[in-house]
Write an enzyme that holds these catalytic residues in place. Structure first.
Site, PDB file in Angstrom:
ATOM      1  N   ASP A   1       0.833  -1.211   0.000  1.00  0.00           N
ATOM      2  CA  ASP A   1       0.000   0.000   0.000  1.00  0.00           C
ATOM      3  C   ASP A   1       0.858   1.247   0.000  1.00  0.00           C
ATOM      4  O   ASP A   1       0.576   2.210  -0.705  1.00  0.00           O
ATOM      5  CB  ASP A   1      -0.883   0.038   1.265  1.00  0.00           C
ATOM      6  CG  ASP A   1      -2.174  -0.740   1.069  1.00  0.00           C
ATOM      7  OD1 ASP A   1      -2.398  -1.189  -0.070  1.00  0.00           O
ATOM      8  OD2 ASP A   1      -2.924  -0.902   2.042  1.00  0.00           O
TER       9      ASP A   1
ATOM     10  N   LEU B   1     -12.815  -1.547  -3.057  1.00  0.00           N
ATOM     11  CA  LEU B   1     -13.182  -0.324  -2.350  1.00  0.00           C
ATOM     12  C   LEU B   1     -12.006   0.643  -2.318  1.00  0.00           C
ATOM     13  O   LEU B   1     -10.849   0.220  -2.273  1.00  0.00           O
ATOM     14  CB  LEU B   1     -13.588  -0.650  -0.906  1.00  0.00           C
ATOM     15  CG  LEU B   1     -14.840  -1.514  -0.732  1.00  0.00           C
ATOM     16  CD1 LEU B   1     -15.029  -1.884   0.720  1.00  0.00           C
ATOM     17  CD2 LEU B   1     -16.074  -0.777  -1.243  1.00  0.00           C
TER      18      LEU B   1
ATOM     19  N   LYS C   1     -13.786  -5.553   8.204  1.00  0.00           N
ATOM     20  CA  LYS C   1     -13.272  -5.978   6.900  1.00  0.00           C
ATOM     21  C   LYS C   1     -12.423  -7.240   7.096  1.00  0.00           C
ATOM     22  O   LYS C   1     -11.420  -7.207   7.806  1.00  0.00           O
ATOM     23  CB  LYS C   1     -12.431  -4.856   6.294  1.00  0.00           C
ATOM     24  CG  LYS C   1     -11.969  -5.118   4.886  1.00  0.00           C
ATOM     25  CD  LYS C   1     -11.329  -3.872   4.323  1.00  0.00           C
ATOM     26  CE  LYS C   1     -10.922  -4.059   2.883  1.00  0.00           C
ATOM     27  NZ  LYS C   1      -9.898  -5.080   2.698  1.00  0.00           N
TER      28      LYS C   1
ATOM     29  N   ARG D   1     -13.078 -14.097  -7.064  1.00  0.00           N
ATOM     30  CA  ARG D   1     -13.222 -12.740  -7.564  1.00  0.00           C
ATOM     31  C   ARG D   1     -12.505 -12.541  -8.912  1.00  0.00           C
ATOM     32  O   ARG D   1     -12.986 -11.842  -9.794  1.00  0.00           O
ATOM     33  CB  ARG D   1     -12.634 -11.799  -6.520  1.00  0.00           C
ATOM     34  CG  ARG D   1     -12.713 -10.362  -6.860  1.00  0.00           C
ATOM     35  CD  ARG D   1     -12.252  -9.579  -5.631  1.00  0.00           C
ATOM     36  NE  ARG D   1     -12.247  -8.171  -5.903  1.00  0.00           N
ATOM     37  CZ  ARG D   1     -11.251  -7.537  -6.450  1.00  0.00           C
ATOM     38  NH1 ARG D   1     -10.173  -8.196  -6.791  1.00  0.00           N
ATOM     39  NH2 ARG D   1     -11.331  -6.256  -6.674  1.00  0.00           N
TER      40      ARG D   1
ATOM     41  N   GLU E   1     -16.314 -13.539   2.000  1.00  0.00           N
ATOM     42  CA  GLU E   1     -14.898 -13.896   2.070  1.00  0.00           C
ATOM     43  C   GLU E   1     -14.737 -15.311   2.611  1.00  0.00           C
ATOM     44  O   GLU E   1     -15.427 -15.710   3.553  1.00  0.00           O
ATOM     45  CB  GLU E   1     -14.148 -12.959   3.028  1.00  0.00           C
ATOM     46  CG  GLU E   1     -14.123 -11.510   2.620  1.00  0.00           C
ATOM     47  CD  GLU E   1     -13.030 -11.177   1.624  1.00  0.00           C
ATOM     48  OE1 GLU E   1     -13.399 -10.683   0.531  1.00  0.00           O
ATOM     49  OE2 GLU E   1     -11.847 -11.388   1.912  1.00  0.00           O
TER      50      GLU E   1
ATOM     51  N   LYS F   1      -8.906   1.931   6.635  1.00  0.00           N
ATOM     52  CA  LYS F   1      -7.728   1.115   6.980  1.00  0.00           C
ATOM     53  C   LYS F   1      -7.087   1.650   8.248  1.00  0.00           C
ATOM     54  O   LYS F   1      -6.811   2.846   8.352  1.00  0.00           O
ATOM     55  CB  LYS F   1      -6.704   1.171   5.842  1.00  0.00           C
ATOM     56  CG  LYS F   1      -7.133   0.437   4.579  1.00  0.00           C
ATOM     57  CD  LYS F   1      -6.727  -1.030   4.663  1.00  0.00           C
ATOM     58  CE  LYS F   1      -6.964  -1.772   3.375  1.00  0.00           C
ATOM     59  NZ  LYS F   1      -5.875  -1.667   2.428  1.00  0.00           N
TER      60      LYS F   1
HETATM   61  S1  IVH Z   1     -18.334  -4.904   1.156  1.00  0.00           S
HETATM   62  C1  IVH Z   1     -17.743  -3.233  -3.550  1.00  0.00           C
HETATM   63  N1  IVH Z   1     -17.688  -5.917   3.444  1.00  0.00           N
HETATM   64  O1  IVH Z   1     -12.744  -6.163   0.883  1.00  0.00           O
HETATM   65  C2  IVH Z   1     -17.315  -4.243  -2.615  1.00  0.00           C
HETATM   66  N2  IVH Z   1     -16.172  -6.187   1.669  1.00  0.00           N
HETATM   67  O2  IVH Z   1     -11.345  -3.886  -0.369  1.00  0.00           O
HETATM   68  C3  IVH Z   1     -18.137  -4.186  -1.382  1.00  0.00           C
HETATM   69  N3  IVH Z   1     -14.150  -7.450   2.253  1.00  0.00           N
HETATM   70  O3  IVH Z   1     -13.760  -6.671  -2.403  1.00  0.00           O
HETATM   71  C4  IVH Z   1     -17.565  -5.058  -0.399  1.00  0.00           C
HETATM   72  N4  IVH Z   1     -14.691  -7.827   4.347  1.00  0.00           N
HETATM   73  O4  IVH Z   1     -13.571  -8.733  -0.872  1.00  0.00           O
HETATM   74  C5  IVH Z   1     -17.310  -5.733   2.180  1.00  0.00           C
HETATM   75  N5  IVH Z   1     -17.276  -6.787   5.535  1.00  0.00           N
HETATM   76  C6  IVH Z   1     -16.899  -6.609   4.273  1.00  0.00           C
HETATM   77  C7  IVH Z   1     -15.691  -7.113   3.781  1.00  0.00           C
HETATM   78  C8  IVH Z   1     -15.353  -6.883   2.462  1.00  0.00           C
HETATM   79  C9  IVH Z   1     -13.785  -8.028   3.402  1.00  0.00           C
HETATM   80  C10 IVH Z   1     -13.347  -7.431   1.019  1.00  0.00           C
HETATM   81  C11 IVH Z   1     -14.138  -7.661  -0.231  1.00  0.00           C
HETATM   82  C12 IVH Z   1     -13.913  -6.419  -1.052  1.00  0.00           C
HETATM   83  C13 IVH Z   1     -12.663  -5.870  -0.471  1.00  0.00           C
HETATM   84  C14 IVH Z   1     -12.580  -4.369  -0.677  1.00  0.00           C
END
Ligand code: IVH
Length: 678
Positions: free
Chosen positions: A41, A87, A119, A140, A182, A322
């Protein structure tokens, strides 16, 4: 635009792109980590900043313009029903607020609600259920096309092959229901697996995320079944988007259908609530069973969120918060060597300042010369730094791809000779550390303590060479601050002491608890820091904390402080033992006092003495001059204001004084000047 700067930037940009692409390929395709996500990052961040400064250098294949991830050939490729997005990251309150402001601008008069979830650090997967039956699992991939890993995900224990039927949620059992989430592995399960590997003498796995990803993306389903994988959902997609009004409802529906979703997820009505949640999880996240590096913040209303659209690869309606990275990348500007309490020489890397776990880090311990050689750390290198526990940051490794041309390996011995020309070091057989020659810990402590107690420093009555030796040899004093913890009873027991002399010594020590700051700093015995340098440092920085935090350039601003002196000061204050010693001084009640000398009557006047004075020693004269704001040095120069001439003066200083037309004072005139001034 500066041409050289541009060509340098182009060079750096190319190198950064290569290393990020390599990282991404390893991470997404081979499930291997070439560095932590945080380190990657920060390289990405540097690349974005360079590209922002030189937009002409942006290319369509730059990692800033593309999403990582490729499809492996061994699985069937499957087109996603809708793109699996990523994101954008935010790192602080201001960035969260800016995100909210942008949305408010796009949708005025709407009361926004925020849905916040943990996350998870795993592998993103989409599960396709047709009429309630699991028919496909897709990774993905690049977001558009993923891999068909159906056979493998069917073995994941908490992925149901059929959705649960529950009153009020029957519609999700009709038609197509896609659940995104995930695949993760609990930290505990990961550790147990690694312990087993260790017992079997096999190489251990790097982290739960890589192992989970690797397990899903290999062809032997029995192996996948044997590994403790879990799935947690974060989204559901229906052909009819009105089936799902909010993200809160979506999570509820997912759970009712028999699929796990984090129950920590919460809705907030304002940024303050979101920030409170973020703060709350900053430490608590380490107690979660799985790894996480942040939170996801989404607009709760799904119709509103999708109306906001997508920019690049990320939806406008959600961001990833983050937490401060505990690992980052910086450049080694210099390597300096500090000498600790025991005479051990420790190399320290001076870094381009970088934020690690929320604090600004300017240096990292390099431990010893073997460690530098093993990691081949050179001045100019770009390095990955991390925080071990909460203490001093360390260098994990060098990113050799970013090494500038013409660097040389660090040579500890020649650097020691340069930085400490008047000292001798050796490396005892079988040890990794260079130590001051002939100075055992005890001898060094005795010398340090004698110096600390001497007249020019803390001037402690009764603490001369012999008493120091007695205290150290008896083991009553292990460091300079220990003298403030001496008890009359233990001192009395020593041969050299009786009741009265012991109590006198303890009184003398107690009376030295409030030295002037320059005397205290001089007393610390930092190599190359004499009484005058200590005064100059204090005049410039005004507090010991500021001196301790100064970097090399800041130190070199001080008059008389060149590179060698600066490195010695910097090295001393970065040594953990020395930092602990300063804290201990504070604890035992030693509080140096800062007095501004800037308006003393001899302000900025420079004195030199030649010959012997009848009324006072040279040290005392120097002290008197300094206490009035003047400075005292040993040789006459253009800037010298007065040459004080005592008995039997030397010729050379007078010749110099004559050359520069420096005013000469005899002892009486000098005394008058300081008397008059006092
Ligand atoms: S919402 C548009 N919720 O983080 C995608 N994502 O950096 C909306 N991820 O691609 C995702 N925990 O693979 C969401 N509680 C969570 C998550 C999560 C892990 C991952 C996911 C996403 C990535 C984004």
């Amino acid at each position: 635009m500066n041409k050289i700067a541009k060509s340098k930037a182009a060079d750096r940009i190319n190198k950064l792109r290569e290393i990020i692409k390599d990282y991404r390929y390893n991470y997404h395709v081979l499930d291997k980590s070439t560095m932590s996500e945080a380190a990657a990052d920060s390289l990405k961040h540097e690349l974005s900043q360079l590209e922002e400064a030189y937009p002409k250098l942006i290319t369509p294949d730059s990692p800033t313009q593309t999403v990582g991830g490729q499809v492996l050939l061994k699985f069937d490729k499957v087109q996603h029903s809708s793109r699996m997005l990523s994101l954008n990251d935010v790192f602080n309150k201001e960035e969260v607020e800016a995100w909210v402001k942008r949305i408010e601008k796009l949708t005025p008069d709407r009361n926004l609600e925020f849905f916040v979830d943990i996350k998870m650090d795993g592998l993103a997967c989409a599960l396709i259920y047709q009429d309630g039956k699991l028919i496909q699992g897709i990774t993905r991939g690049d977001g558009f096309v993923g891999e068909d890993v159906t056979a493998n995900i069917k073995t994941v224990k908490n992925i149901p092959l059929f959705l649960r039927s529950e009153k009020g949620y029957e519609k999700f059992l009709r038609g197509r229901t896609e659940i995104r989430g995930e695949i993760i592995m609990y930290k505990k399960d990961f550790e147990n697996l690694n312990k087993e590997r260790e017992r079997e003498g096999k190489p251990v796995y790097a982290n739960p995320r890589n192992l989970a990803a690797g397990t899903v993306r290999q062809l032997d389903t029995s192996l996948t079944a044997a590994r403790p994988l879990l799935f947690r959902a974060y989204d559901m997609i229906r052909d009819e988007s009105t089936d799902l009004s909010t993200n809160l409802y979506t999570y509820e529906a997912i759970r009712r259908l028999g699929i796990a979703a984090n129950n920590q997820a919460t809705v907030f009505k304002d940024v303050a609530g979101v920030m409170k949640f973020i703060k709350q999880w900053e430490e608590k996240r380490h107690e979660l069973p799985f790894n996480t590096d942040g939170l996801v913040v989404k607009i709760n209303d799904r119709a509103l969120s999708s109306s906001l659209g997508v920019v690049g690869k990320a939806p406008r309606g959600a961001v990833a918060y983050k937490y401060p990275a505990e690992e980052s990348v910086s450049i080694v500007k210099e390597i300096v060597i500090s000498i600790g309490r025991t005479g051990a020489a420790t190399p320290v890397a001076v870094l381009n300042p970088v934020v690690l776990a929320g604090t600004l880090v300017k240096h990292a311990s390099l431990h010893n010369s073997d460690e530098i050689a093993r990691k081949d750390i050179r001045i100019g290198d770009t390095v990955v730094v991390f925080k071990a526990g909460d203490i001093i940051p360390q260098v994990d490794r060098v990113l050799e791809e970013l090494r500038p041309k013409k660097t040389v390996s660090f040579d500890m011995e020649s650097h020691l000779k340069w930085q400490y020309p008047d000292l001798k070091f050796n490396r005892p057989e079988g040890e990794a550390v260079y130590r001051l020659t002939g100075m055992s810990g005890k001898l060094l402590l005795k010398k340090s303590l004698e110096h600390f107690a001497s007249r020019g420093a803390l001037d402690i009555e009764g603490l001369g060479e012999k008493n120091v030796a007695a205290l150290v040899d008896a083991g009553l004093v292990d460091d300079l601050a220990d003298i403030y913890l001496l008890k009359p009873k233990e001192v009395e027991k020593l041969d050299r002491f009786a009741k009265l002399s012991a109590s006198n010594l303890i009184d003398g020590v107690a009376n030295s608890k409030h030295p002037t700051l320059p005397r205290f700093i001089y007393g610390l015995g930092i190599r190359h820091v004499g009484a005058q340098t200590a005064i100059d440092l204090v005049a410039h920085f005004k507090s010991i904390d500021k001196i301790a935090d100064a970097d090399l350039e800041e130190l070199m601003v001080v008059e008389g402080v060149g590179d060698i002196v600066a490195e010695s000061i910097f090295g001393w204050f970065t040594d953990q033992d020395n930092r602990k010693l300063l804290e201990k001084f504070e604890r035992v009640g030693v509080k140096p006092v800062f007095k501004s000398l800037s308006n003393g009557p001899l302000q900025a006047k420079k004195f030199v003495i030649t010959g012997t004075l009848g009324n006072m020693s040279r040290d005392e004269a120097g002290e008197a001059i300094r206490s009035l704001g003047g400075t005292f040095s040993s040789s006459v120069g253009k800037a010298t204001d007065y040459l004080v001439v005592g008995e039997n003066p030397g010729d050379s200083k007078r010749v110099e004084a004559n050359k520069f037309r420096t005013k000469e004072l005899n002892e009486t005139e000098f005394l008058k000047l300081i008397d008059k001034s006092v």
